[in-house]
Scaffold this motif. Structure first.
Motif, PDB file in Angstrom:
ATOM      1  N   MET A  57      40.761  27.744  32.378  1.00 37.96           N
ATOM      2  CA  MET A  57      40.985  28.077  33.822  1.00 37.96           C
ATOM      3  C   MET A  57      42.063  29.087  34.040  1.00 37.96           C
ATOM      4  SD  MET A  57      41.205  25.446  36.815  1.00 37.96           S
ATOM      5  CE  MET A  57      40.173  24.018  36.642  1.00 37.96           C
ATOM      6  N   ALA A  58      43.229  29.095  33.241  1.00 32.70           N
ATOM      7  CA  ALA A  58      44.036  30.163  33.403  1.00 32.70           C
ATOM      8  C   ALA A  58      43.248  31.540  32.952  1.00 32.70           C
ATOM      9  CB  ALA A  58      45.347  29.614  32.635  1.00 32.70           C
ATOM     10  N   ILE A  59      42.810  31.361  32.008  1.00 37.36           N
ATOM     11  CA  ILE A  59      42.290  32.847  31.645  1.00 37.36           C
ATOM     12  C   ILE A  59      41.118  33.376  32.608  1.00 37.36           C
ATOM     13  CG2 ILE A  59      40.637  33.804  29.839  1.00 37.36           C
ATOM     14  CD1 ILE A  59      41.876  32.100  27.943  1.00 37.36           C
ATOM     15  N   ARG A  60      40.479  32.547  33.349  1.00 39.60           N
ATOM     16  CA  ARG A  60      39.634  32.963  34.485  1.00 39.60           C
ATOM     17  C   ARG A  60      40.400  33.553  35.513  1.00 39.60           C
ATOM     18  NH1 ARG A  60      34.965  29.875  37.153  1.00 39.60           N
ATOM     19  NH2 ARG A  60      35.091  30.875  39.216  1.00 39.60           N
ATOM     20  N   HIS A  61      41.580  33.011  35.729  1.00 44.20           N
ATOM     21  CA  HIS A  61      42.416  33.367  36.973  1.00 44.20           C
ATOM     22  C   HIS A  61      43.154  34.651  36.443  1.00 44.20           C
ATOM     23  CE1 HIS A  61      42.385  29.964  39.902  1.00 44.20           C
ATOM     24  NE2 HIS A  61      42.033  29.081  38.652  1.00 44.20           N
ATOM     25  N   ALA A  62      43.609  34.465  35.429  1.00 47.84           N
ATOM     26  CA  ALA A  62      44.353  35.999  34.952  1.00 47.84           C
ATOM     27  C   ALA A  62      43.498  37.125  34.898  1.00 47.84           C
ATOM     28  CB  ALA A  62      44.989  35.635  33.353  1.00 47.84           C
ATOM     29  N   ARG A  63      42.194  37.016  34.504  1.00 51.16           N
ATOM     30  CA  ARG A  63      41.318  37.960  34.461  1.00 51.16           C
ATOM     31  C   ARG A  63      40.967  38.763  35.846  1.00 51.16           C
ATOM     32  NH1 ARG A  63      35.999  38.244  34.422  1.00 51.16           N
ATOM     33  NH2 ARG A  63      35.605  36.027  34.096  1.00 51.16           N
ATOM     34  N   HIS A  64      40.858  37.640  36.776  1.00 47.62           N
ATOM     35  CA  HIS A  64      40.644  38.146  38.205  1.00 47.62           C
ATOM     36  C   HIS A  64      41.926  38.772  38.828  1.00 47.62           C
ATOM     37  CE1 HIS A  64      37.154  35.008  38.381  1.00 47.62           C
ATOM     38  NE2 HIS A  64      36.493  36.236  38.186  1.00 47.62           N
ATOM     39  N   ALA A  65      43.032  38.299  38.314  1.00 39.13           N
ATOM     40  CA  ALA A  65      44.364  38.582  38.938  1.00 39.13           C
ATOM     41  C   ALA A  65      44.431  40.202  38.390  1.00 39.13           C
ATOM     42  CB  ALA A  65      45.629  37.779  38.545  1.00 39.13           C
ATOM     43  N   ALA A  66      44.166  40.243  37.153  1.00 39.94           N
ATOM     44  CA  ALA A  66      44.276  41.692  36.536  1.00 39.94           C
ATOM     45  C   ALA A  66      43.565  42.657  37.344  1.00 39.94           C
ATOM     46  CB  ALA A  66      44.108  41.503  35.020  1.00 39.94           C
ATOM     47  N   ASP A  67      42.122  42.201  37.582  1.00 38.87           N
ATOM     48  CA  ASP A  67      41.169  42.985  38.073  1.00 38.87           C
ATOM     49  C   ASP A  67      41.710  43.426  39.523  1.00 38.87           C
ATOM     50  OD1 ASP A  67      39.596  43.103  36.042  1.00 38.87           O
ATOM     51  OD2 ASP A  67      37.936  41.752  36.870  1.00 38.87           O
ATOM     52  N   LEU A  68      42.155  42.500  40.386  1.00 39.90           N
ATOM     53  CA  LEU A  68      42.460  42.624  41.853  1.00 39.90           C
ATOM     54  C   LEU A  68      43.734  43.746  41.790  1.00 39.90           C
ATOM     55  CD1 LEU A  68      42.466  38.872  42.917  1.00 39.90           C
ATOM     56  CD2 LEU A  68      41.103  40.857  43.856  1.00 39.90           C
ATOM     57  N   LEU A  69      44.568  43.445  40.715  1.00 40.35           N
ATOM     58  CA  LEU A  69      46.031  44.174  40.562  1.00 40.35           C
ATOM     59  C   LEU A  69      45.693  45.851  40.357  1.00 40.35           C
ATOM     60  CD1 LEU A  69      48.660  41.767  39.061  1.00 40.35           C
ATOM     61  CD2 LEU A  69      48.521  42.630  41.428  1.00 40.35           C
ATOM     62  N   SER A  70      44.474  45.767  39.541  1.00 38.07           N
ATOM     63  CA  SER A  70      44.090  47.313  39.243  1.00 38.07           C
ATOM     64  C   SER A  70      43.685  48.076  40.598  1.00 38.07           C
ATOM     65  CB  SER A  70      43.010  47.220  38.136  1.00 38.07           C
ATOM     66  OG  SER A  70      41.845  46.894  38.449  1.00 38.07           O
TER      67      SER A  70
ATOM     68  N   TRP B 298      47.732  42.217  55.484  1.00 39.85           N
ATOM     69  CA  TRP B 298      47.907  41.043  54.732  1.00 39.85           C
ATOM     70  C   TRP B 298      46.724  40.625  53.892  1.00 39.85           C
ATOM     71  CZ3 TRP B 298      52.069  37.328  55.008  1.00 39.85           C
ATOM     72  CH2 TRP B 298      51.728  36.187  53.954  1.00 39.85           C
ATOM     73  N   TRP B 299      46.999  40.506  52.542  1.00 44.05           N
ATOM     74  CA  TRP B 299      46.022  40.232  51.651  1.00 44.05           C
ATOM     75  C   TRP B 299      46.197  38.742  50.877  1.00 44.05           C
ATOM     76  CZ3 TRP B 299      42.271  44.038  51.365  1.00 44.05           C
ATOM     77  CH2 TRP B 299      42.770  45.323  51.610  1.00 44.05           C
ATOM     78  N   TYR B 300      44.945  38.172  50.856  1.00 42.05           N
ATOM     79  CA  TYR B 300      44.947  37.007  49.994  1.00 42.05           C
ATOM     80  C   TYR B 300      43.998  37.234  48.786  1.00 42.05           C
ATOM     81  CZ  TYR B 300      46.785  33.808  53.482  1.00 42.05           C
ATOM     82  OH  TYR B 300      47.605  32.933  54.544  1.00 42.05           O
ATOM     83  N   PHE B 301      44.431  37.030  47.665  1.00 40.29           N
ATOM     84  CA  PHE B 301      43.922  37.323  46.455  1.00 40.29           C
ATOM     85  C   PHE B 301      43.620  36.128  45.745  1.00 40.29           C
ATOM     86  CE2 PHE B 301      45.817  41.775  44.959  1.00 40.29           C
ATOM     87  CZ  PHE B 301      45.241  42.569  46.051  1.00 40.29           C
ATOM     88  N   GLU B 302      42.277  35.937  45.776  1.00 40.29           N
ATOM     89  CA  GLU B 302      41.656  34.589  45.375  1.00 40.29           C
ATOM     90  C   GLU B 302      41.231  34.605  43.896  1.00 40.29           C
ATOM     91  OE1 GLU B 302      40.086  33.657  49.785  1.00 40.29           O
ATOM     92  OE2 GLU B 302      38.612  34.977  48.420  1.00 40.29           O
ATOM     93  N   THR B 303      42.234  34.180  43.090  1.00 38.90           N
ATOM     94  CA  THR B 303      42.215  34.258  41.591  1.00 38.90           C
ATOM     95  C   THR B 303      41.053  33.564  41.011  1.00 38.90           C
ATOM     96  OG1 THR B 303      43.844  32.806  41.159  1.00 38.90           O
ATOM     97  CG2 THR B 303      44.537  35.031  41.464  1.00 38.90           C
ATOM     98  N   MET B 304      40.588  32.381  41.535  1.00 36.58           N
ATOM     99  CA  MET B 304      39.436  31.577  41.279  1.00 36.58           C
ATOM    100  C   MET B 304      38.091  32.537  41.027  1.00 36.58           C
ATOM    101  SD  MET B 304      38.268  28.708  40.149  1.00 36.58           S
ATOM    102  CE  MET B 304      39.012  27.220  40.388  1.00 36.58           C
ATOM    103  N   TRP B 305      38.126  33.349  42.109  1.00 26.18           N
ATOM    104  CA  TRP B 305      36.942  34.061  42.142  1.00 26.18           C
ATOM    105  C   TRP B 305      37.159  35.848  42.270  1.00 26.18           C
ATOM    106  CZ3 TRP B 305      33.647  30.283  42.121  1.00 26.18           C
ATOM    107  CH2 TRP B 305      34.036  29.065  42.809  1.00 26.18           C
ATOM    108  N   GLY B 306      38.140  36.087  41.934  1.00 28.93           N
ATOM    109  CA  GLY B 306      38.224  37.553  41.710  1.00 28.93           C
ATOM    110  C   GLY B 306      38.065  38.286  43.300  1.00 28.93           C
ATOM    111  N   THR B 307      38.324  37.591  44.486  1.00 27.43           N
ATOM    112  CA  THR B 307      37.989  37.899  45.675  1.00 27.43           C
ATOM    113  C   THR B 307      39.061  38.121  46.773  1.00 27.43           C
ATOM    114  OG1 THR B 307      37.285  35.736  46.511  1.00 27.43           O
ATOM    115  CG2 THR B 307      35.694  37.140  45.923  1.00 27.43           C
ATOM    116  N   LYS B 308      38.726  39.038  47.606  1.00 28.12           N
ATOM    117  CA  LYS B 308      40.109  39.024  48.677  1.00 28.12           C
ATOM    118  C   LYS B 308      39.649  38.679  49.906  1.00 28.12           C
ATOM    119  CE  LYS B 308      40.007  43.307  46.943  1.00 28.12           C
ATOM    120  NZ  LYS B 308      40.163  44.601  46.841  1.00 28.12           N
ATOM    121  N   ALA B 309      40.717  38.199  50.704  1.00 32.98           N
ATOM    122  CA  ALA B 309      40.532  38.091  52.421  1.00 32.98           C
ATOM    123  C   ALA B 309      41.689  38.922  52.835  1.00 32.98           C
ATOM    124  CB  ALA B 309      40.611  36.496  52.714  1.00 32.98           C
ATOM    125  N   TYR B 310      41.164  39.546  53.908  1.00 32.63           N
ATOM    126  CA  TYR B 310      42.227  40.466  54.618  1.00 32.63           C
ATOM    127  C   TYR B 310      42.526  40.053  55.878  1.00 32.63           C
ATOM    128  CZ  TYR B 310      43.752  45.025  56.573  1.00 32.63           C
ATOM    129  OH  TYR B 310      44.189  45.873  57.498  1.00 32.63           O
TER     130      TYR B 310
END
Ligand code: SF4
Length: 367
Positions: A113-126, A213-225
């Motif tokens: 699960m952590a790998i999934r979150h981390a992958r999305h977090a890295a994409d969002l941060l890029s 304001w950004w919510y970075f949703e690491t489960m899905w790789g999505t954002k809410a603004y």
């Protein structure tokens, strides 16, 4: 005197349902006591007169962990991100590489699960191109100064990430749960409103009038603004600026705390997410039924769903042959336009047209 510090979680509970905040306060005080930790003077005062039956019910389960694997994973992801920012010295370009090196070291039970979150977090941060001002940063504000008889009241919040744009601020908050927020929900969330307002009150940001304001949703790789314009009219409180409207919401939550308000404001949504539901006699009935006996609820749900399917099939067969079935306020009727026959409810009190203006937002109000 030791100040009273109200964090955004507690204030958010008061804004959602004071009973939830009250029960959580008792639970946390008892838990702190059971673990030999400090309880605050105001907590001690407030739990003296609590119903002994409630104390007993809480004490009976006080050592049970309320942490699910999902929550454990969320905490782990937050810690991991903090560590990544620390070790990469806030350089966003280095973070994906850091994850590659460090993810294998994470606890094996939550690693996939952590790998999934981390992958999305890295994409969002890029895609996040702002100048980083602070990571995991605590911001506070004195709401009521100390007097001869009362302690100071301070509100506080920890920000995952604060960045600056051109004359504006960007705040980013990691969300690690399953829920995906709409932009509307983001704009209405107590956390986002409070977080924006609290930063607007800080000396270095006195001249800043716009906050993203950004919510970075690491489960899905999505954002809410959500966008907060300090001086613009608040979208739901005409006549008030965003800053003044939010201030009203925050101060009324502080006020509810100071009055030790215990009112219950049950709503299906808030009760379903409420961790105090098992101690609350006022909970929304459906949410309460789930919390009391989830197995029986699901078993009943299977039966009710099947029954409902049959009811709808019978009504659909009826309207195919005999036309719409009218209730008091709605009719069960054929949906138009549809190539395939499908049925649903229609509001009988909808204004009647014709009103073909060509503007969907107007025509949609008419049949
Ligand atoms: S269960 Fe519902 S009414 Fe009860 S404390 Fe929680 S949110 Fe409030």
């Amino acid at each position: 005197m030791k100040p009273i510090v109200l964090d955004r979680t507690r204030l958010g509970q008061y804004a959602t349902c004071p009973r939830q905040a009250y029960l959580a306060m008792i639970w946390e005080a008892l838990k702190a006591k059971a673990n030999g930790l400090e309880t605050f003077p105001w907590e001690k005062e407030r739990i003296i007169n609590v119903d002994p039956k409630l104390i007993e019910a809480m004490k009976a389960v006080i050592h049970q962990s309320t942490d699910s694997l999902l929550r454990e994973c969320g905490t782990e992801i937050h810690d991991l991100l903090k560590q990544a920012f620390d070790e990469c010295k806030n350089n966003l370009n280095l973070i994906p590489e850091w994850f590659v090196d460090n993810l294998p070291k994470i606890k094996p039970n939550i690693q996939p699960m952590a790998i999934r979150h981390a992958r999305h977090a890295a994409d969002l941060l890029s895609e996040y191109h702002v100048n980083i001002l602070a990571v995991e940063h605590q911001v506070s504000l004195v709401i009521h100064p100390e007097t001869a008889t009362t302690p100071a009241v301070i509100v506080t919040m920890r920000y995952d990430l604060i960045g600056s744009g051109k004359g504006n601020l960007h705040v980013m908050d990691w969300k690690t749960g399953f829920k995906r927020l709409t932009n509307q929900e983001a704009a209405e969330s107590f956390q986002a409103e409070f977080g924006a307002w609290l930063l607007f009150q800080q000396e270095p940001y006195k001249e800043i009038n716009l906050l993203h304001w950004w919510y970075f949703e690491t489960m899905w790789g999505t954002k809410a603004y959500a966008r907060f314009d300090r001086l613009e009219e608040h979208p739901r409180l005409p006549g008030l600026t965003t800053e003044v409207a939010i201030q009203g919401r925050v101060l009324s939550a502080v006020d509810l705390f100071l009055k030790n308000c215990k009112d219950a404001w049950p709503l299906p949504y808030s009760c379903s997410w409420c961790e105090m539901i098992r101690f609350c006699p006022n909970a929304d009935m459906s949410a309460k039924e789930i919390a009391d006996d989830p197995k029986a609820y699901v078993d009943r749900l299977v039966v009710v769903t099947e029954w409902l399917k049959r009811q709808k099939a019978a009504a659909t067969a009826w309207i195919k042959g005999k036309g719409p079935l009218a209730g008091t306020k709605v009719a069960y009727t054929r949906k138009v336009p549809q190539a395939k026959f499908s049925a649903g409810f229609e509001d009988l009190q909808k204004p009647k047209g014709p009103a073909k203006t060509g503007d969907d937002s107007i025509d949609g109000h008419f049949k």
